[in-house]
Scaffold this motif. Structure first.
Motif, PDB file in Angstrom:
ATOM      1  N   GLY A  51       0.808  -1.225   0.000  1.00 53.74           N
ATOM      2  CA  GLY A  51       0.000   0.000   0.000  1.00 53.74           C
ATOM      3  C   GLY A  51       0.832   1.261   0.000  1.00 53.74           C
ATOM      4  N   ASP A  52       2.119   1.137  -0.286  1.00 58.64           N
ATOM      5  CA  ASP A  52       2.996   2.308  -0.275  1.00 58.64           C
ATOM      6  C   ASP A  52       3.427   2.602  -1.711  1.00 58.64           C
ATOM      7  OD1 ASP A  52       4.911   4.214   0.008  1.00 58.64           O
ATOM      8  OD2 ASP A  52       6.374   2.918   1.019  1.00 58.64           O
ATOM      9  N   LEU A  53       2.922   3.701  -2.270  1.00 57.89           N
ATOM     10  CA  LEU A  53       3.248   4.023  -3.662  1.00 57.89           C
ATOM     11  C   LEU A  53       4.396   5.036  -3.732  1.00 57.89           C
ATOM     12  CD1 LEU A  53      -0.339   4.184  -5.165  1.00 57.89           C
ATOM     13  CD2 LEU A  53       1.388   2.446  -5.576  1.00 57.89           C
ATOM     14  N   GLY A  54       5.182   5.127  -2.699  1.00 57.50           N
ATOM     15  CA  GLY A  54       6.334   6.027  -2.720  1.00 57.50           C
ATOM     16  C   GLY A  54       6.011   7.381  -2.123  1.00 57.50           C
ATOM     17  N   ARG A  55       7.070   8.152  -1.876  1.00 60.79           N
ATOM     18  CA  ARG A  55       6.891   9.503  -1.325  1.00 60.79           C
ATOM     19  C   ARG A  55       7.150  10.521  -2.419  1.00 60.79           C
ATOM     20  NH1 ARG A  55       6.885   9.141   4.243  1.00 60.79           N
ATOM     21  NH2 ARG A  55       7.241  11.323   4.698  1.00 60.79           N
ATOM     22  N   SER A  56       6.364  11.572  -2.362  1.00 68.94           N
ATOM     23  CA  SER A  56       6.568  12.634  -3.351  1.00 68.94           C
ATOM     24  C   SER A  56       7.942  13.249  -3.158  1.00 68.94           C
ATOM     25  CB  SER A  56       5.488  13.695  -3.168  1.00 68.94           C
ATOM     26  OG  SER A  56       5.912  14.898  -3.766  1.00 68.94           O
ATOM     27  N   PHE A  57       8.653  13.444  -4.282  1.00 67.93           N
ATOM     28  CA  PHE A  57       9.962  14.108  -4.208  1.00 67.93           C
ATOM     29  C   PHE A  57       9.804  15.533  -3.714  1.00 67.93           C
ATOM     30  CE2 PHE A  57      11.488  11.377  -8.021  1.00 67.93           C
ATOM     31  CZ  PHE A  57      11.638  10.284  -7.183  1.00 67.93           C
ATOM     32  N   VAL A  58       8.684  16.149  -4.106  1.00 66.51           N
ATOM     33  CA  VAL A  58       8.515  17.577  -3.863  1.00 66.51           C
ATOM     34  C   VAL A  58       7.939  17.845  -2.481  1.00 66.51           C
ATOM     35  CG1 VAL A  58       7.401  19.685  -4.674  1.00 66.51           C
ATOM     36  CG2 VAL A  58       8.184  17.956  -6.322  1.00 66.51           C
ATOM     37  N   PHE A  59       6.822  17.167  -2.164  1.00 63.00           N
ATOM     38  CA  PHE A  59       6.136  17.458  -0.902  1.00 63.00           C
ATOM     39  C   PHE A  59       6.692  16.641   0.257  1.00 63.00           C
ATOM     40  CE2 PHE A  59       3.181  18.382  -4.300  1.00 63.00           C
ATOM     41  CZ  PHE A  59       2.670  19.608  -3.940  1.00 63.00           C
ATOM     42  N   ASN A  60       7.472  15.590  -0.101  1.00 64.28           N
ATOM     43  CA  ASN A  60       7.996  14.665   0.890  1.00 64.28           C
ATOM     44  C   ASN A  60       6.876  14.091   1.752  1.00 64.28           C
ATOM     45  OD1 ASN A  60      10.039  13.176   1.914  1.00 64.28           O
ATOM     46  ND2 ASN A  60      10.534  14.632   3.554  1.00 64.28           N
TER      47      ASN A  60
END
Lengths: 326, 324
Positions: free
Chosen positions: B74-83
């Motif tokens: 259920g983890d699609l990664g973290r946004s590079f921008v908003f973290n």
């Protein structure tokens, strides 16, 4: 004297198309009385279906009734308003269509389609309407009608669907039923059952029946009178046995001759040469002239409808006076 | 029904897997986020550290497997921008897009069905011809232009409606909705109309074609022969039949409306998913892009399933079975 159930006088139904006026029904007259069956016979395009639709006021534009009278128990239907006509349709005059696969709405249950017919003409409770629908289904020989009411049309066979259509036509015990080739799309065995059903109906309720068909053998067993149509006109009419045994009009002779079972084995099948003329540009005079073996110069004049023997009318100037071995 | 659902689930899983691969490859091909995210003044060591932190140093197939493994949890990664987790970012904005799309679809049906019905029943009247001409405009006018015109007329000139944002929202079920407040609803009117313009035209044309076709059917003539009133024939016999194609197309269109509400959201500064994805593409925020596309895929699959089920309810001849 009470007027006959239906008396059609000089009916003309024309289609006003861009290519010209199509005289689909041109000067048609006939009478059907209580409990009698009239067989309306002819080839495709002879105007027999349009005659049926004219009686119910269901001719779609660009077609309309251009003349004549349709006297239903003495009242002229041709002049009635749409609302008055609607109240007669399905109530006093019912119709059965040719293709039972197409006449029932595929997305509505049988009970819906029957109950709405009852409620369209009578103020009764839904429960009562439902009961009437169930009785009508039972009447036309549908087993376990209570369950079948909840079914959809696609769950029925063609013969069963036609029975449902007939049951719907019977809901208000109409005075007149117009049946437009109701058995053409069915198996012979089913056809037989439906015919027997129709016969019983007329006898039981005194319903007048117009049976439109191109099948002479159906008419032979069912009808009291027969009217043969060709290119929008009735070319011959009279009691069914007389017309079939001693046809007057060459077209009737040809039609009877075309029935394969009357042919001797080994002989080539008989047929009427040529095809029905286009209704857009009918030849002057007798429309059958071009295909008629007895045609002559005089046939270029339109032949009048004449009574050749008591009760026997034909639209031909030189009918077969003696019995022809057809 | 159970067999049908089970089959659909397996099919859906296969589609999602295939899409994830395509999306991942596609996003990878667009460009290198490093160039945009890391300041040009950074030295080599800083660059290396950043690349490692983002997991961009691994070979592509390993990146994909890592992504897949995380996605299963259920983890699609973290946004590079908003973290922030990409999924959370998108889900936060989903209600805004959803209510806009639903509003547009409802508007399309409320406006399109009656107009189409009328045009189908009276094909030769002047009004019908006007409706049909109007529907061509609805098809061909570009959404952004119509949006701008709406703003100019109703927000700038007349001052009737607000032009940007969602207005007041209420929190229901942990999500913020605009359509429950008068102010929010006022904010929604123009974007929803803008988004529904194409769909209104579509519904009009579908309905008209359906009516024209159905009116010629024998069962309509038979219904008339039964002596039913014209109202009953139109509203029951004809209407139920034309609903079948309308539901199918509008249902499938719904996914498209959500996915492509981008333009409308940009014009009206509507803070939905569409605006988020545009911003993310601009800065090559890969996790958000991938997560967004995966959610859209899931949404399409769900909508198709719902359409199929609705279809079977409308058309008794369709029964959902295991057979294909």
């Amino acid at each position: 004297m009470t007027p006959p159930t239906l008396q059609v006088r000089n009916l003309r139904t024309h289609f006003f198309t861009r290519a010209g006026v199509v005289k689909a029904v041109d000067d048609v007259s006939f009478t059907v009385d209580r409990g009698k069956v009239l067989g309306l016979v002819g080839e495709s395009g002879s105007g027999k279906s349009v005659t049926g639709f004219s009686i119910l006021g269901l001719v779609d534009p660009p077609g309309r009734i251009a003349g004549g009278q349709i006297l239903f128990k003495g009242q002229d239907l041709a002049g009635l308003s749409e609302e008055a006509m609607r109240q007669l349709r399905g109530n006093r005059i019912a119709m059965i269509f040719q293709d039972p696969m197409m006449t029932l709405n595929p997305v509505l249950r049988i009970d819906t389609q029957m109950i709405e017919t009852v409620l369209a003409h009578e103020k009764v409770s839904r429960e009562e309407a439902r009961q009437r629908a169930r009785d009508a289904l039972g009447q036309v020989g549908i087993p376990s009608p209570e369950e079948r009411l909840r079914a959809y049309p696609h769950q029925f066979s063609g013969g069963m669907r036609q029975r449902v259509a007939i049951a719907i036509a019977l809901l208000h015990k109409p005075d007149l039923i117009v049946a437009d080739e109701p058995t053409t799309a069915l198996d012979v065995t089913i056809q037989g059952q439906i015919l027997a059903e129709a016969q019983k109906l007329c006898a039981d309720f005194g319903t007048a029946l117009i049976w439109i068909t191109h099948d002479l053998s159906v008419v032979a067993g069912l009808a009291d009178d027969i009217a043969v149509m060709y290119a929008g006109k009735v070319v011959e009419q009279g009691p069914v046995t007389q017309v079939l045994d001693q046809p007057l009009h060459p077209y009737t002779v040809g039609l009877i001759g075309s029935v394969p079972s009357r042919n001797k084995r080994g002989e080539p099948l008989r047929q009427i040469p040529g095809m029905t003329p286009s209704l857009l540009n009918l030849p002057a005079g007798c429309a059958f002239r071009a295909r008629c073996p007895r045609a002559e110069a005089r046939c270029a004049e339109p032949p009048p409808m004449a009574e050749y023997r008591p009760g026997r009318h034909a639209r031909c100037i030189h009918p077969y006076e003696e019995a022809v071995a057809a | 029904m159970t067999v049908f659902l089970l089959r659909r689930l397996i099919q859906a899983a296969a589609v999602v897997l295939a899409m994830s691969l395509l999306v991942f490859l596609g996003v990878y091909a667009i460009g290198d986020p490093v160039e945009i995210l890391i300041s040009p003044e950074a030295d080599q060591i800083e660059r290396e550290r950043a690349i490692q932190a983002l997991g961009l140093d691994l070979p592509l197939w390993q990146q994909y497997l890592v992504f897949l493994g995380n996605a299963l949890r259920g983890d699609l990664g973290r946004s590079f921008v908003f973290n922030e987790p990409a999924l959370q970012l998108i889900l936060q904005r989903m209600p805004a897009t959803l209510e806009l799309a639903v509003g547009a679809t409802v508007a399309a049906l409320i406006i399109g069905l009656p107009l189409g019905l009328y045009a189908g029943l009276r094909p030769n009247s002047t009004l019908s011809k006007g409706i049909m001409a109007g529907s061509i405009l609805g098809f061909s006018l570009p959404t952004f232009w119509v949006g701008l015109m709406l703003i100019m007329v109703f927000a700038v000139q007349l001052g009737w409606l607000p032009s940007t944002g969602r207005g007041e929202t209420v929190e229901v079920l942990g999500m913020r909705w605009s359509f429950l407040t008068a102010n929010g609803l006022a904010h929604m009117v123009m974007p929803a109309i803008n988004l529904s313009l194409f769909k209104i035209s579509l519904v009009i044309r579908l309905t008209r074609a359906g009516v024209r076709e159905t009116m010629l059917m024998d069962y309509v003539k038979f219904a008339r022969a039964k002596g039913l009133s014209p109202t009953r024939i139109t509203m029951v016999h004809v209407f139920k039949n034309i609903l079948i194609p309308v539901v199918t197309v509008v249902g499938l269109e719904f996914g498209g409306t959500i996915a492509f509400s981008v333009v409308t959201e940009s014009v009206f500064a509507w803070p939905g998913m569409g605006k988020l994805i545009i911003d993310s593409i601009n800065v090559l925020d890969r996790p958000v892009m991938v997560a967004y596309l995966m959610i859209i895929v899931l949404m399409f699959i769900t909508i198709n399933l719902i359409v199929d089920i609705t279809y079977s309810l409308l058309d008794p001849r369709v029964r959902l079975e295991g057979k294909a």
